[in-house]
Design a protein around this motif. Structure first.
Motif, short mmCIF file in Angstrom:
data_model
loop_
_atom_site.label_atom_id
_atom_site.label_comp_id
_atom_site.label_asym_id
_atom_site.label_seq_id
_atom_site.Cartn_x
_atom_site.Cartn_y
_atom_site.Cartn_z
N HIS A 23 0.82 -1.14 -0.09
CA HIS A 23 0.01 -0.06 0.02
C HIS A 23 1.05 1.29 -0.08
O HIS A 23 0.78 1.93 -0.75
N VAL A 24 1.70 1.32 0.96
CA VAL A 24 2.59 2.44 0.88
C VAL A 24 3.50 2.55 -0.42
O VAL A 24 3.65 3.66 -0.83
N TYR A 67 0.14 11.50 -1.24
CA TYR A 67 -0.30 11.22 0.07
C TYR A 67 1.01 10.64 0.75
O TYR A 67 1.58 9.92 0.19
N THR A 69 1.81 7.85 4.07
CA THR A 69 1.00 7.08 5.05
C THR A 69 1.81 6.67 6.37
O THR A 69 3.04 6.37 5.79
N ASN A 86 -3.80 3.80 10.23
CA ASN A 86 -2.74 4.60 9.29
C ASN A 86 -3.11 6.12 9.21
O ASN A 86 -4.50 6.33 9.11
N LEU A 88 -3.00 9.32 7.00
CA LEU A 88 -2.61 9.90 5.61
C LEU A 88 -2.59 11.18 5.50
O LEU A 88 -3.56 11.83 6.11
#
Length: 117
Positions: A23-24, A67, A69, A86, A88
């Motif tokens: 995801h990051v 963005y 995280t 998390n 953001l």
């Protein structure tokens, strides 16, 4: 159900850690590898079922914004359920949001992920 307990990120199950890392990195293919073929993802009121829908979700989620995280908390609910928070920060409306990622893990795969503020 037992009481949630705080945990270190390195104590999260492998598929959860894999998803968070992907995801990051904005790597949809790597993130998808952690999901069961029949998994369900719920985000922003929309439900995505199965590999094809989850792949579309992963490739589009947040793509219109820049963005960062930061993992700010992790809890073990029980042997199959985990919650990761998390933060953001970016150029989306509001600029900052803490999102809770509620994972249900079945064996070595994510069976369900619900993302909510």
């Amino acid at each position: 159900m037992t009481s949630p307990t705080s945990t270190r990120p390195d104590q999260l199950p492998a598929p959860v850690l894999g998803y968070l890392t992907a995801h990051v990195a904005h790597d949809a293919d790597a993130a998808l590898r952690g999901f069961a073929p029949t998994a369900v993802v719920v985000d922003d009121g929309t439900t995505y079922r199965g590999t094809d829908e989850i792949r579309r979700f992963l490739s589009r989620a947040g793509a219109e914004f820049s963005y960062t995280t930061d993992l700010v908390g992790a809890q073990r609910i029980d042997g199959a359920h985990w919650v990761v928070t998390n933060r953001l920060e970016g150029d989306f409306p509001g600029g900052v949001v803490d999102l809770r990622y509620r994972f249900a893990v079945d064996g070595d795969l994510i069976a369900e992920l619900v993302i909510a503020p």
